[in-house]
Design an enzyme around this catalytic site. Structure first.
Site, PDB file in Angstrom:
ATOM      1  N   ASP A 131       3.863 -13.648   2.311  1.00 44.43           N
ATOM      2  CA  ASP A 131       3.904 -14.263   3.631  1.00 44.43           C
ATOM      3  C   ASP A 131       5.269 -14.896   3.848  1.00 44.43           C
ATOM      4  OD1 ASP A 131       3.098 -16.125   1.551  1.00 44.43           O
ATOM      5  OD2 ASP A 131       2.828 -17.620   3.142  1.00 44.43           O
TER       6      ASP A 131
ATOM      7  N   ASP B 288      13.100 -15.034   0.371  1.00 46.26           N
ATOM      8  CA  ASP B 288      11.902 -15.870   0.189  1.00 46.26           C
ATOM      9  C   ASP B 288      10.687 -15.190   0.820  1.00 46.26           C
ATOM     10  OD1 ASP B 288      10.183 -18.026  -0.236  1.00 46.26           O
ATOM     11  OD2 ASP B 288      10.840 -19.067   1.575  1.00 46.26           O
TER      12      ASP B 288
ATOM     13  N   GLU C 198       1.446 -18.704   0.710  1.00 49.55           N
ATOM     14  CA  GLU C 198       2.190 -19.743  -0.002  1.00 49.55           C
ATOM     15  C   GLU C 198       2.873 -20.699   0.969  1.00 49.55           C
ATOM     16  OE1 GLU C 198       5.845 -21.578  -1.693  1.00 49.55           O
ATOM     17  OE2 GLU C 198       5.658 -20.115  -0.076  1.00 49.55           O
TER      18      GLU C 198
ATOM     19  N   ASP D 138      11.013 -17.656  -7.033  1.00 50.08           N
ATOM     20  CA  ASP D 138      10.942 -18.221  -5.689  1.00 50.08           C
ATOM     21  C   ASP D 138      11.717 -19.529  -5.559  1.00 50.08           C
ATOM     22  OD1 ASP D 138      10.112 -18.304  -3.043  1.00 50.08           O
ATOM     23  OD2 ASP D 138       8.209 -19.270  -3.485  1.00 50.08           O
TER      24      ASP D 138
END
Length: 427
Positions: A86, A117, A151, A175
């Site tokens: 996401d 990201d 997330e 991440d």
């Protein structure tokens, strides 16, 4: 060129194309649909990666639109790599230099929301698994790439995973940044209230995780004054310029009579560490406690103040609450909790930390001293997890920003680092 680098070079074009195609999927969380808890775009991204993994020779698992995973290796012990598909919204898309969901390449950079990201890093991890597979490296542990799907909001995806699946013994999330982050401060967001109005109004701040860059004060006669500052993330509030505190300082100098204003000046001041209350709240692993006055709403009915505290890994929220509540009592200020997160700390001598440090140093030649952060990374999802990449020291961080991108060279460097990490962790 060693054998691994030859294999990665052979995968380069497919990796780039797959990353572009994944970025082209608008996977901002949306209203739930049948069997798509986070909307059609997120589900499409999840299915894309699983389909790609199967095309690369892996077995992919899709679980009800909440999460998926891809696994390789043999053995009882499970090592995790945790990424998410996401993305945050691409605000003001017409102002982007390149389309936010175009996945276009310019100047050797792949542009688009999620490039850094976390779609680019997820694809780097998947192709690292493929490189290790093609190399034929024997693995005595199972390596599982776990794919999260919300997330950026509520972590329902990974909470569902933890209820239903085997948990990894240790692992990392691609991440954040290198060399690695093994310490994450705790989060405590509070509301301070006085149930009594004032003869003036003071409004400023929006998000609790940001230093306010604007505040407006309207005195009892209706005259207004505006105060401007510099917004930064709450975790680094010491780098910002707090507009609320500017206003409060001026008001106190002008002898404005108000309990909350008096409290802010006498107990908090312009100290981002609030040493008067939290003296000595500091440790080697994660640094000092930080205190951000994030939002204020004072009017004729009430006086409300919202603060964001990031505290060292050696402390806990109960200690913070006790000291802060004591400081508020003389001013008749009530303290209530808005949100909190526990600290994360993986000892520097832990196998995961030592191994990833060694891999990073050998692959880059750079210092591998672990970092700490006041922010919250996906590593908090599991015990014994650290954040590992994708951003190298000194590189620009474009996550959540307009014209987000990942350099093609960084995409490939991550494949090499993650492949070596998989080899070492899977021994």
């Amino acid at each position: 060129m060693d054998e691994l680098k030859k294999i990665i070079d052979g995968l380069k074009e497919d990796l780039i194309k797959s990353t572009q195609e994944l970025i082209q999927i608008d996977s901002v969380e949306d209203a739930p649909l049948l069997d798509m808890p986070f909307g059609e775009g997120v589900d499409k991204a999840l299915r894309y990666v699983i389909d790609k993994a199967e095309a690369l020779g892996f077995k992919g698992v899709y679980k009800d639109g909440y999460y998926g995973y891809i696994e390789m290796g043999e053995g009882k012990e499970l090592v995790g790599i945790l990424g998410h598909l996401d993305v945050v919204p691409a605000e003001k898309p017409k102002e982007w230099k390149y389309p936010p969901f175009g996945g276009e390449i310019h100047d050797n950079k792949i542009y688009g929301r999620g490039a850094i990201d976390d779609k680019g890093p997820v694809m780097s991890a998947l192709y690292a698994m493929k490189a290790v597979k093609d190399l034929g490296t024997p693995l005595n542990k199972r390596i599982r790439l776990i794919l999260g799907t919300n997330e950026e909001t509520r972590w329902e995806c990974i909470n569902r995973y933890k209820q239903q699946e085997e948990l990894p013994s240790f692992g990392f999330t691609p991440d954040a940044e290198y060399p690695l982050i093994n310490a994450e401060k705790g989060l405590l967001q509070l509301k301070l209230s006085i149930t009594k109005g004032a003869s003036f109004s003071l409004q400023g701040g929006n998000a609790l995780n940001s230093v306010p860059d604007y505040c407006i004060y309207k005195d009892s006669s209706g005259a207004t004054k505006e105060f401007h500052g510099k917004a930064v993330h709450s975790a680094k509030c010491y780098e910002g310029d707090n507009a609320i505190l500017k206003a409060v300082t001026r008001m106190y100098e002008e002898k404005v009579n108000c309990g909350m204003i008096e409290y802010l000046n006498k107990e908090i001041g312009n100290d981002p560490y609030v040493e008067k209350i939290f003296k000595g709240f500091e440790d080697k692993a994660s640094g000092k406690l930080t205190f951000n006055v994030a939002k204020v709403d004072i009017n004729e009915k009430q006086q409300d103040l919202y603060i964001d505290i990031r505290f060292p890994v050696s402390k806990n929220k109960e200690e913070i609450l006790k000291l802060l509540t004591e400081s508020c009592k003389p001013y008749n200020i009530q303290v209530s909790e808005e949100d909190s997160l526990p600290t994360l700390y993986v000892d520097e001598n832990h196998f995961i930390v030592k191994t990833l440090q060694d891999v990073f140093q050998k692959e880059t030649g750079l210092d591998a001293k672990p970092l700490f952060t006041g922010g919250a990374t996906y590593a908090r999802a599991f015990d014994n997890f650290v954040a590992y990449g994708p951003v190298l020291p000194g590189q620009i961080k474009t996550a959540h920003q307009m014209d987000e991108y990942i350099e093609v060279d960084l995409l490939l460097k991550n494949v090499a680092i993650y492949a070596r990490a998989i080899e070492m962790l899977g021994k």
